[in-house]
Design a protein around this motif. Structure first.
Motif, PDB file in Angstrom:
ATOM      1  N   GLN A 168       0.829  -1.175   0.110  1.00  0.00           N
ATOM      2  CA  GLN A 168      -0.040  -0.163  -0.086  1.00  0.00           C
ATOM      3  C   GLN A 168       0.893   1.043  -0.056  1.00  0.00           C
ATOM      4  O   GLN A 168       0.520   2.289  -0.579  1.00  0.00           O
ATOM      5  N   PRO A 172       1.995   1.587  -5.016  1.00  0.00           N
ATOM      6  CA  PRO A 172       0.760   2.231  -5.277  1.00  0.00           C
ATOM      7  C   PRO A 172      -0.046   1.848  -6.325  1.00  0.00           C
ATOM      8  O   PRO A 172      -1.224   1.936  -6.712  1.00  0.00           O
ATOM      9  N   SER A 177      -3.063  -2.953  -4.307  1.00  0.00           N
ATOM     10  CA  SER A 177      -2.733  -1.548  -3.547  1.00  0.00           C
ATOM     11  C   SER A 177      -4.034  -0.706  -4.027  1.00  0.00           C
ATOM     12  O   SER A 177      -4.598   0.126  -3.309  1.00  0.00           O
ATOM     13  N   LYS A 178      -4.216  -0.516  -5.266  1.00  0.00           N
ATOM     14  CA  LYS A 178      -5.265   0.167  -5.790  1.00  0.00           C
ATOM     15  C   LYS A 178      -6.575  -0.335  -5.399  1.00  0.00           C
ATOM     16  O   LYS A 178      -7.600   0.640  -4.851  1.00  0.00           O
ATOM     17  N   LYS A 181      -6.880   0.971  -1.872  1.00  0.00           N
ATOM     18  CA  LYS A 181      -7.202   2.313  -1.774  1.00  0.00           C
ATOM     19  C   LYS A 181      -8.588   2.593  -1.835  1.00  0.00           C
ATOM     20  O   LYS A 181      -9.443   3.425  -1.300  1.00  0.00           O
TER      21      LYS A 181
END
Length: 241
Positions: A168, A172, A177-178, A181
């Motif tokens: 994370q 990114p 990780s996306k 988010k």
């Protein structure tokens, strides 16, 4: 015959009386009065007819307005009932998700602390059932392609709990990780369900289940994701009412 002659004589005398004066000339005064009276009668009956038409039209218009008003009230009432049903169903869904999430956490930690093997097996079964139930709350027909999240790769790592944090902060652009988010988006739940399902799936994978540090990290992510999701859904339910 005599009666007929009398009738003719009477009519003639009446005409002479009304229209002929003493000088044997037309009596214009009488004629004017009769004409005026005739016009007054005609005007009277014409006005009565117009008034009748007006009142009938007014009554018809009033009836239509009343029908439209009742129809509008019924529509508003139906929409209110429909909105109440949707809102209550959404609130019930939120409560069920919150309760099931709590059960998943509780059962997992019971499985980790209980010493009796048979009891642990029983609790594991209940845990799996609650995870499945939680997953069904977010079930979706969204298509997941290879670009999408796959938490399974994280649990395959030597230190998945550290890798979960690293991915994370350091990577990114990684799909996982996306996805994490997106789950923390405070404005909308659009597109989240597919990632919620994948995050919940990870809770049931054996490699994750046996790593308490990683499971703690997963639960932390899930708590945040579920809390945000339910908060947004709660705001929606208030707007429907």
């Amino acid at each position: 015959m005599i009666i007929n002659l009398l009738d003719i004589t009477l009519i003639t005398d009446l005409i002479n009386f009304l229209f002929i004066n003493e000088h044997n000339k037309l009596n214009w005064t009488s004629i004017s009065l009769i004409i005026s009276g005739s016009f007054l009668l005609i005007s009277f009956f014409a006005n009565r007819k117009r008034e009748k038409y007006f009142f009938e039209e007014a009554a018809s218009t009033e009836k239509k307005l009343l029908e439209q008003s009742l129809e509008l009230q019924q529509k508003i009432s139906d929409e209110k009932i429909h909105a109440d049903i949707i809102s209550q169903a959404r609130i019930k869904w939120i409560q069920d998700v919150r309760e099931t999430t709590s059960n998943v956490f509780s059962l997992y930690y019971q499985c980790c602390t209980v010493e009796d093997k048979n009891l642990r097996t029983e609790l594991s079964g209940k845990y799996s059932a609650e995870v499945l139930k939680l997953r069904l709350f977010f079930a979706t027909l969204e298509y997941q392609d290879e670009e999408n999240i796959n938490f399974n790769q994280i649990s395959s790592h030597d230190e998945p709990d550290k890798y979960l944090k690293d991915i994370q902060t350091k990577y990114p652009d990684d799909p996982s990780s996306k996805a994490l988010k997106l789950l923390k988006n405070l404005d909308s739940n659009e597109g989240k369900n597919i990632y919620m399902v994948e995050l919940i799936n990870e809770l049931a994978r054996s490699r994750a289940f046996t790593n308490q540090n990683y499971m703690s990290s997963l639960f932390s992510e899930l708590v945040v994701a579920v809390s945000i999701y339910l908060k947004i859904d709660w705001e929606k339910s208030k707007k429907i009412i």
